[in-house]
Design a protein around this motif. Structure first.
Motif, mmCIF file in Angstrom:
data_model
loop_
_atom_site.group_PDB
_atom_site.id
_atom_site.type_symbol
_atom_site.label_atom_id
_atom_site.label_comp_id
_atom_site.label_asym_id
_atom_site.label_seq_id
_atom_site.Cartn_x
_atom_site.Cartn_y
_atom_site.Cartn_z
ATOM 1 N N GLY A 127 22.174 -18.675 21.726
ATOM 2 C CA GLY A 127 21.700 -18.694 20.356
ATOM 3 C C GLY A 127 20.201 -18.561 20.272
ATOM 4 N N ILE A 128 19.671 -18.844 19.080
ATOM 5 C CA ILE A 128 18.268 -18.559 18.802
ATOM 6 C C ILE A 128 17.451 -19.803 18.462
ATOM 7 C CG2 ILE A 128 18.577 -18.155 16.325
ATOM 8 C CD1 ILE A 128 16.773 -15.638 16.707
ATOM 9 N N TRP A 129 18.121 -20.936 18.289
ATOM 10 C CA TRP A 129 17.391 -22.155 17.941
ATOM 11 C C TRP A 129 18.231 -23.368 18.303
ATOM 12 C CZ3 TRP A 129 16.964 -24.920 12.699
ATOM 13 C CH2 TRP A 129 15.878 -25.820 12.716
ATOM 14 N N ASP A 130 17.664 -24.279 19.067
ATOM 15 C CA ASP A 130 18.453 -25.398 19.592
ATOM 16 C C ASP A 130 19.044 -26.287 18.507
ATOM 17 O OD1 ASP A 130 15.972 -26.412 18.874
ATOM 18 O OD2 ASP A 130 15.607 -27.457 20.767
ATOM 19 N N ASN A 131 18.331 -26.477 17.397
ATOM 20 C CA ASN A 131 18.859 -27.339 16.333
ATOM 21 C C ASN A 131 20.105 -26.756 15.682
ATOM 22 O OD1 ASN A 131 16.867 -29.190 16.786
ATOM 23 N ND2 ASN A 131 15.577 -28.564 15.089
ATOM 24 N N GLY A 136 14.053 -23.292 21.995
ATOM 25 C CA GLY A 136 13.599 -24.290 21.048
ATOM 26 C C GLY A 136 12.131 -24.594 21.188
ATOM 27 N N ALA A 137 11.634 -25.390 20.245
ATOM 28 C CA ALA A 137 10.220 -25.696 20.151
ATOM 29 C C ALA A 137 9.767 -26.760 21.144
ATOM 30 C CB ALA A 137 9.888 -26.164 18.726
ATOM 31 N N GLY A 138 10.724 -27.427 21.781
ATOM 32 C CA GLY A 138 10.372 -28.452 22.760
ATOM 33 C C GLY A 138 10.354 -29.862 22.213
ATOM 34 N N SER A 139 10.981 -30.073 21.061
ATOM 35 C CA SER A 139 10.997 -31.418 20.496
ATOM 36 C C SER A 139 11.961 -32.321 21.260
ATOM 37 C CB SER A 139 11.395 -31.380 19.016
ATOM 38 O OG SER A 139 12.746 -30.987 18.885
ATOM 39 N N GLN A 140 11.806 -33.604 21.077
ATOM 40 C CA GLN A 140 12.632 -34.582 21.778
ATOM 41 C C GLN A 140 14.112 -34.419 21.452
ATOM 42 O OE1 GLN A 140 11.577 -36.951 24.120
ATOM 43 N NE2 GLN A 140 13.803 -37.108 24.411
ATOM 44 N N THR A 141 14.409 -33.956 20.245
ATOM 45 C CA THR A 141 15.816 -33.779 19.867
ATOM 46 C C THR A 141 16.507 -32.760 20.760
ATOM 47 O OG1 THR A 141 15.157 -32.149 18.190
ATOM 48 C CG2 THR A 141 15.453 -34.433 17.456
ATOM 49 N N GLY A 142 15.761 -31.755 21.224
ATOM 50 C CA GLY A 142 16.337 -30.770 22.134
ATOM 51 C C GLY A 142 16.747 -31.400 23.449
ATOM 52 N N CYS A 143 15.841 -32.179 24.026
ATOM 53 C CA CYS A 143 16.162 -32.870 25.276
ATOM 54 C C CYS A 143 17.333 -33.831 25.086
ATOM 55 C CB CYS A 143 14.935 -33.640 25.777
ATOM 56 S SG CYS A 143 13.749 -32.606 26.661
ATOM 57 N N ASP A 144 17.372 -34.503 23.944
ATOM 58 C CA ASP A 144 18.483 -35.420 23.666
ATOM 59 C C ASP A 144 19.811 -34.674 23.615
ATOM 60 O OD1 ASP A 144 16.675 -37.489 23.545
ATOM 61 O OD2 ASP A 144 16.586 -37.548 21.348
ATOM 62 N N SER A 145 19.792 -33.460 23.043
ATOM 63 C CA SER A 145 21.024 -32.669 22.945
ATOM 64 C C SER A 145 21.518 -32.247 24.321
ATOM 65 C CB SER A 145 20.789 -31.436 22.067
ATOM 66 O OG SER A 145 20.515 -31.821 20.726
ATOM 67 N N ILE A 146 20.587 -31.965 25.228
ATOM 68 C CA ILE A 146 20.976 -31.641 26.606
ATOM 69 C C ILE A 146 21.600 -32.866 27.269
ATOM 70 C CG2 ILE A 146 20.068 -31.145 28.911
ATOM 71 C CD1 ILE A 146 18.126 -29.188 27.635
ATOM 72 N N LYS A 147 20.963 -34.012 27.100
ATOM 73 C CA LYS A 147 21.471 -35.237 27.722
ATOM 74 C C LYS A 147 22.848 -35.622 27.184
ATOM 75 C CE LYS A 147 16.806 -37.054 28.503
ATOM 76 N NZ LYS A 147 15.778 -38.028 28.043
ATOM 77 N N LYS A 148 23.105 -35.279 25.910
ATOM 78 C CA LYS A 148 24.408 -35.586 25.311
ATOM 79 C C LYS A 148 25.477 -34.568 25.702
ATOM 80 C CE LYS A 148 22.342 -37.719 21.193
ATOM 81 N NZ LYS A 148 22.065 -37.524 19.741
ATOM 82 N N GLY A 149 25.070 -33.495 26.380
ATOM 83 C CA GLY A 149 26.020 -32.481 26.796
ATOM 84 C C GLY A 149 26.336 -31.441 25.739
ATOM 85 N N LEU A 150 25.579 -31.437 24.632
ATOM 86 C CA LEU A 150 25.819 -30.458 23.569
ATOM 87 C C LEU A 150 25.202 -29.104 23.898
ATOM 88 C CD1 LEU A 150 25.161 -32.726 20.450
ATOM 89 C CD2 LEU A 150 27.374 -31.873 21.262
ATOM 90 N N LEU A 151 24.167 -29.093 24.713
ATOM 91 C CA LEU A 151 23.499 -27.867 25.138
ATOM 92 C C LEU A 151 23.365 -27.883 26.658
ATOM 93 C CD1 LEU A 151 20.619 -27.733 22.475
ATOM 94 C CD2 LEU A 151 22.799 -26.491 22.391
ATOM 95 N N THR A 152 23.406 -26.696 27.270
ATOM 96 C CA THR A 152 23.278 -26.614 28.721
ATOM 97 C C THR A 152 21.840 -26.317 29.137
ATOM 98 O OG1 THR A 152 25.516 -25.671 28.760
ATOM 99 C CG2 THR A 152 24.245 -25.578 30.807
ATOM 100 N N VAL A 153 21.259 -25.286 28.542
ATOM 101 C CA VAL A 153 19.898 -24.862 28.868
ATOM 102 C C VAL A 153 19.141 -24.527 27.584
ATOM 103 C CG1 VAL A 153 18.467 -23.096 29.994
ATOM 104 C CG2 VAL A 153 20.537 -23.931 31.136
ATOM 105 N N ILE A 154 17.900 -25.008 27.502
ATOM 106 C CA ILE A 154 16.998 -24.607 26.424
ATOM 107 C C ILE A 154 15.790 -23.931 27.052
ATOM 108 C CG2 ILE A 154 15.492 -25.355 24.545
ATOM 109 C CD1 ILE A 154 17.251 -27.808 24.182
ATOM 110 N N TYR A 155 15.463 -22.746 26.572
ATOM 111 C CA TYR A 155 14.200 -22.126 26.955
ATOM 112 C C TYR A 155 13.153 -22.584 25.946
ATOM 113 C CZ TYR A 155 16.198 -19.430 30.721
ATOM 114 O OH TYR A 155 16.786 -19.074 31.911
ATOM 115 N N ASN A 156 12.307 -23.489 26.415
ATOM 116 C CA ASN A 156 11.345 -24.197 25.577
ATOM 117 C C ASN A 156 10.084 -23.352 25.411
ATOM 118 O OD1 ASN A 156 9.488 -25.968 24.468
ATOM 119 N ND2 ASN A 156 9.623 -27.489 26.100
ATOM 120 N N PHE A 157 9.757 -22.987 24.158
ATOM 121 C CA PHE A 157 8.547 -22.204 23.921
ATOM 122 C C PHE A 157 7.359 -23.058 23.483
ATOM 123 C CE2 PHE A 157 11.222 -21.510 20.052
ATOM 124 C CZ PHE A 157 10.405 -22.081 19.084
ATOM 125 N N HIS A 158 7.486 -24.360 23.590
ATOM 126 C CA HIS A 158 6.351 -25.273 23.465
ATOM 127 C C HIS A 158 5.553 -25.074 22.169
ATOM 128 C CE1 HIS A 158 6.809 -26.578 27.682
ATOM 129 N NE2 HIS A 158 6.998 -25.302 27.965
#
Length: 337
Positions: free
Chosen positions: A234-238, A262-284
């Motif tokens: 997809g195009i945006w982690d949220n 994604g933008a690199g917000s904490q919610t993105g990392c939380d989604s990975i930890k919850k197993g909802l996302l596998t990989v995020i390419y963080n553009f900071h």
């Protein structure tokens, strides 16, 4: 003895002279270019027209720019159309009429603001575009290399869903807004990877419009049609958390690889930890904000005339998965203030 006393006396006179001279020397020292730099920024007016301030990346940018504005004495005004393109055109037209010293724009797509951006440039107003480009190039663009992002994400699925490696070679592309620059350029990168990996099957290409509920609905429908689905990008982690929810609800969490950016917000990392996302390419977005802050300073300098130079600045991209979804790669707004 007299000679020694004379040497000591002379040394004392020299040191005393240096000590007395030091304050006057210090008072005359000026860092080269500092006064001109500060003068160029102080009292200037900057207007930002975003897509919506409800997005985490927008909040990160503005937090960084507000800190920059407070430090250097210029004003930053945000005219938020809140995802309404007609309101965005009105906000942009009104901003141009005010003749600010700098206009910052996040485009909803490549065409909607093209005319207004040209009007601003013709009026001598410098324009900085952030992360989403228009067909009209202006003084500066700071943001993503979206073609590279498309290559990275689909390249991730090309590895996970290679023939004989995953449950199938079937993948899904959850687009954003189909006329948006990010979407158009990402698709170019995606096509390059698909051409190099003919076994990959793109079984769905639909726009979720940055909406997590729509991403969930599309993914749920595709899973019913293709229960052996291997990957979603997809195009945006949220938004893609909706896809993750659909995968989890179907009991396919260990089967489907979900890749997004994604933008690199904490919610993105939380989604990975919850197993909802596998990989995020963080553009900071925090780093993008700092790069853009430097461009704000540059574009407010008196020797930089509107439309005289057209710059492009691509920010860094970091691959984030559960092994590095840490504070280093995920920010909160409080940390940026």
């Amino acid at each position: 003895m007299v000679s020694i006393l004379r040497k000591l006396l002379l040394t004392g006179l020299v040191l005393g002279g240096l000590a007395s001279a030091t304050p006057s020397i210090a008072a005359d020292v000026q860092q080269v270019g500092r006064e001109a730099y500060l003068k160029a920024l102080k009292g200037k007016k900057v207007i930002f027209v975003p897509i919506s301030q409800g997005f985490d990346l927008n909040q990160a940018w503005v937090t960084v720019w507000q800190r920059h504005a407070a430090r250097y004495g210029f004003t930053l005004e945000v005219r938020d159309p809140n995802m309404n393109t007609e309101a965005g055109i009105r906000a942009l037209t009104g901003a141009i009429a005010e003749k600010p010293d700098l206009l910052i724009v996040q485009n909803p797509d490549v065409q909607t603001y093209a005319r207004q951006l040209k009007q601003a440039q013709d009026a001598g107003i410098p324009v900085l575009q952030v992360n989403m480009q228009s067909a009209t190039q202006t003084d500066s663009y700071v943001g993503n290399d979206w073609i590279e992002m498309g290559r990275l994400e689909m390249g991730e699925l090309a590895k996970a869903c290679a023939k004989g490696k995953g449950p199938s070679t079937k993948v899904v592309w959850l687009a954003g807004v189909e006329t948006g620059a990010a979407n158009i350029y990402m698709r170019q990168g995606i096509n390059e990877v698909l051409a190099a990996n003919p076994d990959l099957q793109l079984v769905s290409d639909q726009a979720a419009n940055y909406d997590s509920d729509k991403a969930r609905q599309i993914t749920a429908t595709v899973l019913q049609q293709h229960p052996d689905l291997c990957g979603v990008m997809g195009i945006w982690d949220n938004a893609e958390v909706g896809a993750g929810a659909a995968v989890a609800a179907a009991g396919k969490s260990g089967q489907v690889t979900i890749v997004t950016n994604g933008a690199g917000s904490q919610t993105g990392c939380d989604s990975i930890k919850k197993g909802l996302l596998t990989v995020i390419y963080n553009f900071h977005a925090d780093i993008q904000g700092e790069i853009a802050a430097g461009q704000i300073s540059e574009l407010l300098q008196p020797n930089r005339k509107a439309a005289s130079v057209k710059d492009v600045f691509f920010g860094p991209i970091t691959r984030v998965d559960k092994t590095n979804a840490t504070d280093r790669n995920c920010w909160t707004l409080d940390e940026l203030k």
